[in-house]
Design a protein around this motif. Sequence first.
Motif, mmCIF file in Angstrom:
data_model
loop_
_atom_site.group_PDB
_atom_site.id
_atom_site.type_symbol
_atom_site.label_atom_id
_atom_site.label_comp_id
_atom_site.label_asym_id
_atom_site.label_seq_id
_atom_site.Cartn_x
_atom_site.Cartn_y
_atom_site.Cartn_z
ATOM 1 N N HIS A 69 0.835 -1.207 0.021
ATOM 2 C CA HIS A 69 -0.029 -0.060 -0.006
ATOM 3 C C HIS A 69 0.847 1.110 -0.066
ATOM 4 O O HIS A 69 1.709 1.420 0.973
ATOM 5 N N HIS A 109 -4.063 5.507 -3.330
ATOM 6 C CA HIS A 109 -5.261 6.472 -3.298
ATOM 7 C C HIS A 109 -5.142 7.329 -4.648
ATOM 8 O O HIS A 109 -4.002 7.973 -4.563
ATOM 9 N N GLU A 149 -7.457 2.797 -6.004
ATOM 10 C CA GLU A 149 -8.203 1.954 -5.108
ATOM 11 C C GLU A 149 -9.601 2.798 -5.102
ATOM 12 O O GLU A 149 -9.457 4.091 -5.208
ATOM 13 N N HIS A 218 -10.045 -5.209 -1.720
ATOM 14 C CA HIS A 218 -10.018 -4.892 -0.178
ATOM 15 C C HIS A 218 -11.490 -4.988 0.609
ATOM 16 O O HIS A 218 -12.184 -4.856 -0.089
ATOM 17 N N GLU A 263 -8.961 -5.536 5.907
ATOM 18 C CA GLU A 263 -8.430 -4.507 6.529
ATOM 19 C C GLU A 263 -9.197 -4.279 7.984
ATOM 20 O O GLU A 263 -9.356 -2.938 8.479
#
Length: 289
Positions: A69, A109, A149, A218, A263
């Motif tokens: 990430h 992101h 994402e 995710h 997550e």
Amino acid sequence: MNIRFGPAGNSSAFYEEGCKSSLDMPGWLKLKGLNAYEYQCGRGVNIGEETARKLGQLASENGIYLSIHAPYYINLAAADQDLREKTRSHIMKALTAARWMGARVVVFHPGSGKKDSREDSLKRARSFLGEVSKQALDEGFGDIFLAPETMGKKSLLGSLDEVLDLCSVNPNIIPAIDFGHLHAVSQGGMVAEEAFAAVFDRMESVLGKDAFKRIHIHFSPVEYTEAGEKRHRTTRDQGFGPDFTHLARQLSKRSAEFTVICESDGRQAEDALVYKTIYKEVTAKLERL
Ligand SMILES: [Zn+2]
């Protein structure tokens, strides 16, 4: 079939059981019955080459598929040249760390456009991602996927359509579909299997059937407000969606190959196992039909 389940970062249990370093993670995950691990560089890519290579070696020995990430500071839509160069540097650093550890996916992101229209922000993000993903290809990172994402807040770039649009820029870009985020941003919309089917239909219409060979997912129960995502919950908290069973049925029916990164708050490995069990049960049931 490449089907993988694992946590984002390290569960509380990992530390409670006396482990300290992420280097202990591959062996720990294998013992638990998991086979994926998303290494967290949200606050910057700070891992050194030696540690990264060691982690990669341990992951390969234990059959753990790695992803990274990338830093939260990435903003593809930034208009400011300085900020754009910072974004480029975060992505290239994450790719370099991925190369060292043998990770195949770098999740990030997309960012947000501050002042201008959503379309202009997306246009800028698309063009800058084109530039950076081309650079990644030119510099030999073609085997590592960049994965924008889907985001949990409306104010951020990263609706499903925006992410799919970004993924059509170059072949080394795939979507990271965060179903908790989609649930939050739609105010609890992911409640039936049809909602999950619609996501995959949309993905297929933009990216083609090949996208089902490597879906990066995710998943965790999420608490939300009108603005979107508030916090991640766990499968032990009552009343928080989405329900993994719907996704499991869709993945199974479509014979998808995928990585599910969980997550859940503090229980990301434990819940990844819960999801793996659900997937196995659902698949066995569908096969009996
Ligand atoms: Zn994220």
